[in-house]
Design an enzyme around this catalytic site. Structure first.
Site, mmCIF file in Angstrom:
data_model
loop_
_atom_site.group_PDB
_atom_site.id
_atom_site.type_symbol
_atom_site.label_atom_id
_atom_site.label_comp_id
_atom_site.label_asym_id
_atom_site.label_seq_id
_atom_site.Cartn_x
_atom_site.Cartn_y
_atom_site.Cartn_z
ATOM 1 N N LYS A 173 66.301 44.992 19.760
ATOM 2 C CA LYS A 173 66.806 43.824 20.096
ATOM 3 C C LYS A 173 67.517 43.296 20.396
ATOM 4 O O LYS A 173 67.859 42.574 21.664
ATOM 5 C CB LYS A 173 67.084 43.316 18.416
ATOM 6 C CG LYS A 173 65.705 43.462 17.523
ATOM 7 C CD LYS A 173 66.093 43.491 16.025
ATOM 8 C CE LYS A 173 64.387 43.182 15.023
ATOM 9 N NZ LYS A 173 65.237 42.776 13.791
ATOM 10 N N GLN A 211 69.821 44.793 10.043
ATOM 11 C CA GLN A 211 69.019 45.426 9.900
ATOM 12 C C GLN A 211 68.320 46.047 8.569
ATOM 13 O O GLN A 211 69.073 46.626 7.869
ATOM 14 C CB GLN A 211 69.217 46.453 10.867
ATOM 15 C CG GLN A 211 66.872 46.610 11.232
ATOM 16 C CD GLN A 211 66.347 45.893 11.886
ATOM 17 O OE1 GLN A 211 66.423 45.423 12.392
ATOM 18 N NE2 GLN A 211 65.500 46.413 11.539
ATOM 19 N N ASP A 257 68.216 35.800 11.368
ATOM 20 C CA ASP A 257 66.665 36.451 10.595
ATOM 21 C C ASP A 257 66.420 34.942 10.024
ATOM 22 O O ASP A 257 65.381 35.435 9.113
ATOM 23 C CB ASP A 257 67.586 37.437 9.858
ATOM 24 C CG ASP A 257 67.115 38.517 10.561
ATOM 25 O OD1 ASP A 257 66.168 38.867 11.225
ATOM 26 O OD2 ASP A 257 67.189 39.881 9.674
#
Ligand code: NAP
Length: 289
Positions: free
Chosen positions: A58, A102, A125
């Site tokens: 990412k 994460q 997200d």
């Protein structure tokens, strides 16, 4: 819908690469308006090897697109307060447009609480209840990256979900639920299936657009697919020999579907591209504010 011999393979890797190049241009324009590059902060707690790889990929994609990125790697025994403090600090940081924690987190940390601590404007997200609510209301907001990537693939192949029958296999918060909401907003006629659904093959066969997000290798069989249907395989399953397989029996289904995504190289690359898209969306909203 295509009905000729073998399905067209949707090249998510190539599509994602093109989108990432386009986004690099957008990031440059935003940097001029903001007086700084768009910024993405990633928090990783503990030493899960898969998380380490995901975060590295990412960040690499972000930097390539001209998005500044920071990683905060915290030890596995990080106390709840320390993690919440770090999130609060990033929420208040003017150089940070997007924050990603994460997952999964170590067991002593409450993922719901952590997700709720991220400012909804920086929630790239799309997991915060504020953004989930906006999605189900059909209002603009930040949307989970994987289902957003699926919608983008449909757009790229010129398939408009409006009025079509869409069947989503799986109802997780990160894929199935938001996928169904996006298709409903498109607006398709949507069925959501899960482990208690009866006669899955028959329900799946109704789909013009079939999205598999179940986490079971080669689960979807040829006779579950309506001829000419668009089959989107979100699954990423590691087999005993180390290779990857999707949730769809690709070789068999390919002979009946109209379009199909491969694994790897289908939905996966789109997820990272959409993380960048969300970061730019968050930065653009702040540039307007
Ligand atoms: P998950 O949280 O484990 O959810 C799986 C869903 O599938 C659940 O809703 C479950 O139903 C349903 N299911 C399981 N077994 C079933 C069965 N036999 N029949 C019908 N439904 C069944 O998984 P997830 O996080 O959504 O991920 C799904 C897959 O996508 C995994 O392979 C994952 O690795 C992959 N993934 C890929 C990406 C990407 O970037 N391409 C991103 C995220 C996830 P219940 O709710 O009833 O238990």
């Amino acid at each position: 819908m295509r009905t000729d011999a073998a399905a067209a393979i949707i090249d998510g890797k190539a599509i994602a690469a093109r989108l990432r190049e386009e986004m690099a241009g957008e990031a440059r324009r935003l940097a001029e308006r903001l007086g700084r590059p768009p910024g993405l902060a990633v928090i990783r707690v503990g030493d899960d090897p898969a998380s380490e790889v995901y975060v590295r990929n990412k960040r690499r994609a972000a930097e390539k697109a001209g998005v500044r990125s920071w990683e905060y790697h915290m030890p596995a025994d990080t106390p709840r307060e320390a993690l919440l403090d770090k999130i609060a600090e990033l929420n208040a940081d003017g150089a940070v447009d997007g924050i990603l924690v994460q997952l999964p987190l170590p067991g002593h940390l409450d993922e719901d609480e952590v997700v709720a601590a991220v400012s909804p404007e920086k929630d790239v997200d799309g997991f915060h209840a504020h953004n989930v609510g906006r999605l189900w209301q059909g209002r603009p907001g930040l949307v989970p990256c994987t289902p957003l990537g699926v919608m983008r693939l449909l757009e790229e192949i010129g398939v408009d979900p409006a009025g079509k029958r869409a069947v989503v296999l799986g109802r997780s918060q990160i894929v199935g639920h938001p996928m169904a909401a996006l298709l409903l907003n498109a607006p398709a006629t949507v069925t959501i299936c899960h482990s208690r659904t009866k006669n899955l093959p028959a329900v799946s066969r109704e789909a013009d657009i079939l999205v598999a997000a179940v986490g079971r290798p080669r689960f979807v069989q040829r006779d579950w697919v309506k001829p000419g249907a668009v089959v989107i395989d979100v699954g990423i399953n590691r087999l005993e020999d180390g290779s990857l397989a999707g949730d769809v029996d690709f070789d068999a289904v390919r002979s009946v579907a109209g379009y199909i995504t491969p694994v790897p190289g289908g939905v996966g690359p789109m997820t990272i591209a959409m993380l960048l898209a969300n970061t730019l969306q968050a930065a653009a909203a702040r540039a307007r504010a």
